[in-house]
Design a protein around this motif. Structure first.
Motif, PDB file in Angstrom:
ATOM      1  N   LEU A 196     -30.411   7.109  46.111  1.00 24.54           N
ATOM      2  CA  LEU A 196     -30.628   5.924  46.126  1.00 24.54           C
ATOM      3  C   LEU A 196     -29.128   4.878  46.826  1.00 24.54           C
ATOM      4  O   LEU A 196     -29.314   4.269  47.659  1.00 24.54           O
ATOM      5  N   GLN A 197     -28.045   5.633  46.028  1.00 27.72           N
ATOM      6  CA  GLN A 197     -26.724   5.047  46.801  1.00 27.72           C
ATOM      7  C   GLN A 197     -26.611   5.462  48.264  1.00 27.72           C
ATOM      8  O   GLN A 197     -26.227   4.279  48.889  1.00 27.72           O
ATOM      9  N   LYS A 198     -27.150   6.528  48.823  1.00 28.75           N
ATOM     10  CA  LYS A 198     -27.000   6.879  50.387  1.00 28.75           C
ATOM     11  C   LYS A 198     -28.061   5.883  50.861  1.00 28.75           C
ATOM     12  O   LYS A 198     -27.528   5.516  52.151  1.00 28.75           O
ATOM     13  N   ILE A 199     -29.027   5.543  50.294  1.00 28.34           N
ATOM     14  CA  ILE A 199     -30.044   4.774  50.908  1.00 28.34           C
ATOM     15  C   ILE A 199     -29.666   3.577  51.056  1.00 28.34           C
ATOM     16  O   ILE A 199     -29.596   2.744  52.148  1.00 28.34           O
ATOM     17  N   GLU A 200     -28.923   2.835  50.033  1.00 30.08           N
ATOM     18  CA  GLU A 200     -28.355   1.548  50.033  1.00 30.08           C
ATOM     19  C   GLU A 200     -27.525   1.276  51.262  1.00 30.08           C
ATOM     20  O   GLU A 200     -27.047   0.534  51.905  1.00 30.08           O
ATOM     21  N   GLU A 201     -26.350   2.643  51.053  1.00 32.79           N
ATOM     22  CA  GLU A 201     -25.375   2.605  52.153  1.00 32.79           C
ATOM     23  C   GLU A 201     -25.877   2.605  53.527  1.00 32.79           C
ATOM     24  O   GLU A 201     -25.438   2.016  54.468  1.00 32.79           O
ATOM     25  N   LEU A 202     -27.156   3.366  53.895  1.00 40.67           N
ATOM     26  CA  LEU A 202     -27.706   3.410  55.024  1.00 40.67           C
ATOM     27  C   LEU A 202     -28.298   1.975  55.368  1.00 40.67           C
ATOM     28  O   LEU A 202     -28.171   1.612  56.495  1.00 40.67           O
ATOM     29  N   THR A 203     -28.641   1.465  54.504  1.00 37.78           N
ATOM     30  CA  THR A 203     -29.400   0.028  54.429  1.00 37.78           C
ATOM     31  C   THR A 203     -28.096  -0.900  55.054  1.00 37.78           C
ATOM     32  O   THR A 203     -28.450  -1.818  55.928  1.00 37.78           O
ATOM     33  N   LEU A 204     -27.112  -0.801  54.544  1.00 34.01           N
ATOM     34  CA  LEU A 204     -25.944  -1.651  54.874  1.00 34.01           C
ATOM     35  C   LEU A 204     -25.448  -1.343  56.376  1.00 34.01           C
ATOM     36  O   LEU A 204     -24.975  -2.325  57.136  1.00 34.01           O
ATOM     37  N   TYR A 205     -25.709  -0.084  56.639  1.00 28.84           N
ATOM     38  CA  TYR A 205     -25.262   0.331  58.084  1.00 28.84           C
ATOM     39  C   TYR A 205     -26.047  -0.321  59.060  1.00 28.84           C
ATOM     40  O   TYR A 205     -25.768  -0.788  60.001  1.00 28.84           O
ATOM     41  N   LEU A 206     -27.425   0.028  58.569  1.00 29.51           N
ATOM     42  CA  LEU A 206     -28.378  -0.708  59.665  1.00 29.51           C
ATOM     43  C   LEU A 206     -28.402  -2.136  59.701  1.00 29.51           C
ATOM     44  O   LEU A 206     -28.593  -2.648  60.730  1.00 29.51           O
ATOM     45  N   ILE A 207     -27.945  -2.778  58.484  1.00 31.37           N
ATOM     46  CA  ILE A 207     -27.944  -4.243  58.556  1.00 31.37           C
ATOM     47  C   ILE A 207     -26.702  -4.540  59.651  1.00 31.37           C
ATOM     48  O   ILE A 207     -26.709  -5.510  60.638  1.00 31.37           O
ATOM     49  N   GLU A 208     -25.645  -3.886  59.429  1.00 24.36           N
ATOM     50  CA  GLU A 208     -24.274  -4.210  60.372  1.00 24.36           C
ATOM     51  C   GLU A 208     -24.756  -3.868  61.768  1.00 24.36           C
ATOM     52  O   GLU A 208     -24.311  -4.502  62.732  1.00 24.36           O
ATOM     53  N   GLN A 209     -25.365  -2.666  61.987  1.00 26.82           N
ATOM     54  CA  GLN A 209     -25.896  -2.191  63.346  1.00 26.82           C
ATOM     55  C   GLN A 209     -26.730  -3.394  63.975  1.00 26.82           C
ATOM     56  O   GLN A 209     -26.779  -3.714  65.208  1.00 26.82           O
ATOM     57  N   ASN A 210     -27.647  -4.020  63.049  1.00 29.52           N
ATOM     58  CA  ASN A 210     -28.597  -5.011  63.533  1.00 29.52           C
ATOM     59  C   ASN A 210     -27.911  -6.118  63.977  1.00 29.52           C
ATOM     60  O   ASN A 210     -28.228  -6.863  64.972  1.00 29.52           O
ATOM     61  N   LYS A 211     -26.883  -6.671  63.211  1.00 26.63           N
ATOM     62  CA  LYS A 211     -25.928  -7.760  63.704  1.00 26.63           C
ATOM     63  C   LYS A 211     -25.368  -7.475  65.149  1.00 26.63           C
ATOM     64  O   LYS A 211     -25.325  -8.149  65.808  1.00 26.63           O
ATOM     65  N   GLU A 212     -24.588  -6.051  65.147  1.00 30.02           N
ATOM     66  CA  GLU A 212     -23.991  -5.870  66.370  1.00 30.02           C
ATOM     67  C   GLU A 212     -25.049  -5.684  67.527  1.00 30.02           C
ATOM     68  O   GLU A 212     -24.634  -6.328  68.659  1.00 30.02           O
ATOM     69  N   LEU A 213     -26.189  -5.271  67.091  1.00 23.25           N
ATOM     70  CA  LEU A 213     -27.093  -5.521  68.188  1.00 23.25           C
ATOM     71  C   LEU A 213     -27.513  -6.834  68.654  1.00 23.25           C
ATOM     72  O   LEU A 213     -27.604  -6.934  69.993  1.00 23.25           O
ATOM     73  N   LYS A 214     -27.875  -7.802  67.691  1.00 26.71           N
ATOM     74  CA  LYS A 214     -28.193  -8.985  68.259  1.00 26.71           C
ATOM     75  C   LYS A 214     -27.004 -10.032  68.844  1.00 26.71           C
ATOM     76  O   LYS A 214     -27.389 -10.692  69.975  1.00 26.71           O
ATOM     77  N   LYS A 215     -25.983  -9.423  68.561  1.00 27.75           N
ATOM     78  CA  LYS A 215     -24.613  -9.823  69.188  1.00 27.75           C
ATOM     79  C   LYS A 215     -24.451  -9.499  70.892  1.00 27.75           C
ATOM     80  O   LYS A 215     -24.435 -10.204  71.634  1.00 27.75           O
ATOM     81  N   SER A 216     -24.938  -8.097  70.868  1.00 32.61           N
ATOM     82  CA  SER A 216     -24.903  -7.461  72.195  1.00 32.61           C
ATOM     83  C   SER A 216     -25.867  -8.101  73.000  1.00 32.61           C
ATOM     84  O   SER A 216     -25.681  -8.343  74.230  1.00 32.61           O
TER      85      SER A 216
END
Length: 424
Positions: free
Chosen positions: A387-407
């Motif tokens: 679950l810890q890895k899933i939650e970390e992966l979720t944070l990575y996806l959230i950050e990637q989503n922010k970067e994607l929207k910015k781009s």
């Protein structure tokens, strides 16, 4: 010179012909003076002869003489009825009693239907039929340590099993005397009912065997403390043998060929002397390799561990040799992985994760294949790590989503600028 006296007594006896079907006759009583003394009462005027005889006999063995009581019943020959030996033994049906009182007669049939059919009868008389009184055989032993003051301290008592008129069902009690509340009372140690049920500690058994006694303390530390005890004896303390309770059911489909097919066996849990740690097996019989064997279905160790199909539980409370099928499994965990979403949680960069994978071949905080092969996994702990890895992966996806929207926003702005330049 001693006088030899022959005493002949002639007695006139009147018989009721309706009762005895014989004519009036003379009975004679003869006392002889020979070495083997005898007294005879004979009635020779009917049939082959009736009478009684008392005579003394030296059998020539055993260091004793015999006083025999004999009789004949429409027979010319005498039959010994009772014998009293010079060493104080009494025999009925035998002239060589091996105990103080010895009865010998033909076998009593196990399935006899006669109303009175035993080698010896004890009859208790009463004006009514009730379950609280009956016929008893008592056993007297000393009440004092010097062997005196004989008291009846055990008995076998048979009473009616019900109060119905014209019935012959019986109830048998095997009782011992005990002092209860400063009174001597009879304790019903064993009760046999006409239904075939046997009660120990109860007079109303509802099964073939019912044992009733005081409840046993769960935390009892007594050497032996149970409502019923099965003891297996041995010359050693060995973990491969113990005391067992077996269960027999038919091996054939027609209900025949009874075999023991299940058992509970308790063995020592170790071979240490002076040690009382036990191990309990719940076993069923199975066929394998051309032979019948006992399967170790459930094994309970003295440490509190439970093994299913195995005795080796290691440090685990439950060990299973084989797979487990379940509709639902609940694991109670002491912690969970929501700390990943805490503001002060330091999330590794993807570059750091990549470097760890490159160097170690597995994710951070996750055991390697070699570690899992050697030690296994803790289900609750592993679920938390995953679950810890899933939650970390979720944070990575959230950050990637922010970067994607910015781009995407920047791309849109650039497109508009390009379009404006082309229209000039």
């Amino acid at each position: 010179m001693k006088k030899i006296i022959l005493l002949v007594i002639i007695v006139t006896v009147s018989f009721d012909q309706r009762a005895f079907a014989q004519t009036d006759t003379f009975d004679q009583l003869n006392a002889n003076s020979g070495s083997n003394k005898k007294i005879e009462w004979v009635s020779s005027g009917y049939g082959s002869g009736y009478g009684h005889k008392i005579y003394n006999l030296d059998p020539g063995f055993g260091g004793k003489t015999l006083l025999n009581f004999a009789g004949r019943n429409n027979n010319a020959s005498w039959t010994d009825i009772m014998t009293i030996t010079s060493n104080g033994k009494i025999g009925i049906g035998t002239t060589d009693p091996s105990a103080n009182f010895h009865i010998q007669s033909p076998f009593t049939m196990l399935n006899s239907t006669s109303n009175q059919d035993s080698n010896m009868l004890i009859e208790g008389t009463s004006s009514t039929r009730r379950t609280t009184e009956g016929a008893a055989l008592g056993f007297v032993v000393p009440a004092n340590t010097d062997g005196s003051n004989g008291w009846e301290q055990g008995r076998l008592l048979v009473t009616p099993d019900n109060a119905d008129n014209g019935r012959a069902e019986g109830r048998m009690y095997i009782q011992t005397r005990d002092r209860i509340n400063n009174q001597w009372k009879w304790v019903n140690n064993l009760v046999l009912r006409s239904s075939g049920n046997v009660g120990i500690g109860t007079t109303s058994p509802e099964a073939l065997l019912e044992v009733e006694s005081s409840a046993i303390d769960l935390l009892s530390t007594n050497k032996a403390d149970a409502n019923m005890i099965i003891q297996g004896t041995s010359s050693s303390r060995n973990t491969s043998e113990g005391a067992a309770l077996g269960f027999i059911v038919p091996a054939n489909s027609d209900g025949t060929n009874h075999w023991q097919q299940g058992r509970i066996i308790v063995t020592p849990d170790n071979t240490n002397t002076g040690n009382a740690s036990g191990r309990m097996y719940l076993q069923t019989r199975y066929y394998s390799g051309g032979a019948w064997s006992w399967r170790k279905n459930l094994v309970l160790g003295s440490s509190g561990s439970v093994g299913i199909g195995t005795e080796e539980t290691g440090s685990h409370k439950l060990a299973v040799e084989g797979s487990i099928g379940a509709r639902e499994i609940k694991v109670e965990a002491s912690g969970w992985s929501d700390f990943v979403f805490s503001n002060n949680y330091v999330l590794r960069t993807l570059e750091e994760v990549e470097q760890h994978i490159t160097e170690n071949g597995h994710l951070p905080e996750i055991p390697s294949e070699a570690e899992v092969t050697e030690n296994g996994i803790n289900l609750g702990e592993m679920n938390a790590k995953l679950l810890q890895k899933i939650e970390e992966l979720t944070l990575y996806l959230i950050e990637q989503n922010k970067e994607l929207k910015k781009s995407q926003s920047e791309i849109f702005e650039l497109k508009e600028k390009v379009s404006s330049l082309e229209n000039e």
